[in-house]
Design a protein around this motif. Structure first.
Motif, short mmCIF file in Angstrom:
data_model
loop_
_atom_site.label_atom_id
_atom_site.label_comp_id
_atom_site.label_asym_id
_atom_site.label_seq_id
_atom_site.Cartn_x
_atom_site.Cartn_y
_atom_site.Cartn_z
N ARG A 10 36.87 -10.63 0.23
CA ARG A 10 35.72 -11.34 -0.06
C ARG A 10 34.70 -11.00 -1.28
O ARG A 10 33.97 -10.96 -0.91
CB ARG A 10 34.22 -11.75 1.81
CG ARG A 10 35.43 -12.16 2.18
CD ARG A 10 34.26 -12.60 3.72
NE ARG A 10 35.33 -12.92 5.05
CZ ARG A 10 35.19 -12.23 5.92
NH1 ARG A 10 35.48 -11.12 5.75
NH2 ARG A 10 36.08 -12.67 6.96
N ARG A 62 31.20 -8.13 -3.58
CA ARG A 62 31.43 -8.90 -2.39
C ARG A 62 30.34 -9.99 -2.86
O ARG A 62 29.30 -10.09 -3.47
CB ARG A 62 30.53 -7.91 -1.31
CG ARG A 62 30.58 -8.28 -0.20
CD ARG A 62 32.10 -8.40 1.21
NE ARG A 62 32.94 -7.66 1.23
CZ ARG A 62 33.23 -6.77 1.50
NH1 ARG A 62 32.26 -6.21 2.82
NH2 ARG A 62 34.27 -5.76 1.83
N ALA A 63 30.62 -11.01 -2.28
CA ALA A 63 30.50 -12.40 -2.44
C ALA A 63 28.83 -12.57 -1.89
O ALA A 63 28.38 -11.16 -0.92
CB ALA A 63 30.85 -13.19 -1.53
N LYS A 64 27.96 -12.69 -2.37
CA LYS A 64 26.25 -13.12 -1.60
C LYS A 64 26.35 -13.37 -0.46
O LYS A 64 25.51 -13.29 0.50
CB LYS A 64 25.67 -12.96 -2.76
CG LYS A 64 25.68 -12.74 -4.10
CD LYS A 64 23.90 -12.70 -4.65
CE LYS A 64 24.22 -11.66 -6.32
NZ LYS A 64 23.96 -10.91 -5.95
N ASP A 65 26.73 -14.14 -0.05
CA ASP A 65 26.97 -15.29 0.96
C ASP A 65 27.55 -14.32 1.85
O ASP A 65 27.51 -14.36 3.39
CB ASP A 65 27.40 -16.95 0.96
CG ASP A 65 28.81 -16.49 0.49
OD1 ASP A 65 29.57 -15.72 0.38
OD2 ASP A 65 28.72 -18.21 1.17
N SER A 66 28.58 -13.17 1.93
CA SER A 66 29.27 -13.03 2.91
C SER A 66 28.64 -11.67 4.06
O SER A 66 27.06 -11.04 3.34
CB SER A 66 29.91 -11.85 2.45
OG SER A 66 30.84 -10.04 3.65
N LYS A 67 28.33 -11.61 5.26
CA LYS A 67 27.74 -10.75 5.81
C LYS A 67 27.56 -9.40 5.79
O LYS A 67 27.39 -8.48 7.25
CB LYS A 67 27.92 -11.29 7.43
CG LYS A 67 26.89 -13.06 7.44
CD LYS A 67 27.00 -12.96 9.11
CE LYS A 67 26.54 -14.05 8.41
NZ LYS A 67 26.76 -15.34 10.00
#
Length: 158
Positions: free
Chosen positions: A101, A132-137
């Protein structure tokens, strides 16, 4: 004779410290971490967890064919720093980016891997960077990839 006393004292103190280090870790530094399933795995002196545990904690999946893996991970420090580097076939980079991601971040080498990149002899900014994508948890990581003839060297840091 008087000038030999400080050198002798320093030498003796060094020997005592070395003997203490061996007594505290008789099987060798991080000997348990060499049992991991990753080929060519090499923990640094800054590893107090296994590579498997650090990858799991950070939600990172190493690609098939990753080789010459080196890492450092210190749970004992605030922030739990984690760095890894490995070689892989360049045609596998898009899948590695997708599986973890990551999103493209231009060519600015992430600060988390900058020292490792320079220590390995690569020029910062000479390869693509990812984060890492900002919307990833999942926890944030920075990645830099440097293409060489026939292979890529990947630097990952958090």
């Amino acid at each position: 004779m008087l000038d030999r006393l400080p050198r002798t004292t320093a030498l003796l103190a060094g020997l005592v410290l070395a003997a203490g280090a061996v007594a505290c870790d008789p099987e060798g530094l991080h000997s348990a971490e060499h049992a991991g399933p990753f080929p060519h795995e090499s923990p640094s002196d800054s590893a107090d967890v296994s590579l498997e545990e650090a990858l799991s904690d950070y939600g990172v999946r190493l690609p098939e064919g990753a080789e010459d893996i080196a890492y450092g991970a210190r749970k004992a420090l605030d922030g739990y720093p984690f760095n890894a580097q490995f070689s892989m076939p360049c045609d596998g980079v898009p899948a590695f980016v997708r599986d973890n991601r990551l999103v493209a971040g231009g060519k600015k080498t992430p600060d988390d891997v900058l020292t490792d990149v320079m220590d390995a002899g690569f020029t910062p900014g000479a390869g693509p960077a990812y984060a890492r994508a900002k919307d990833s948890k999942l926890p944030g990581i920075g990645v830099a990839v440097f293409e060489q003839p026939g292979w890529c060297r990947v630097f990952l840091g958090a």
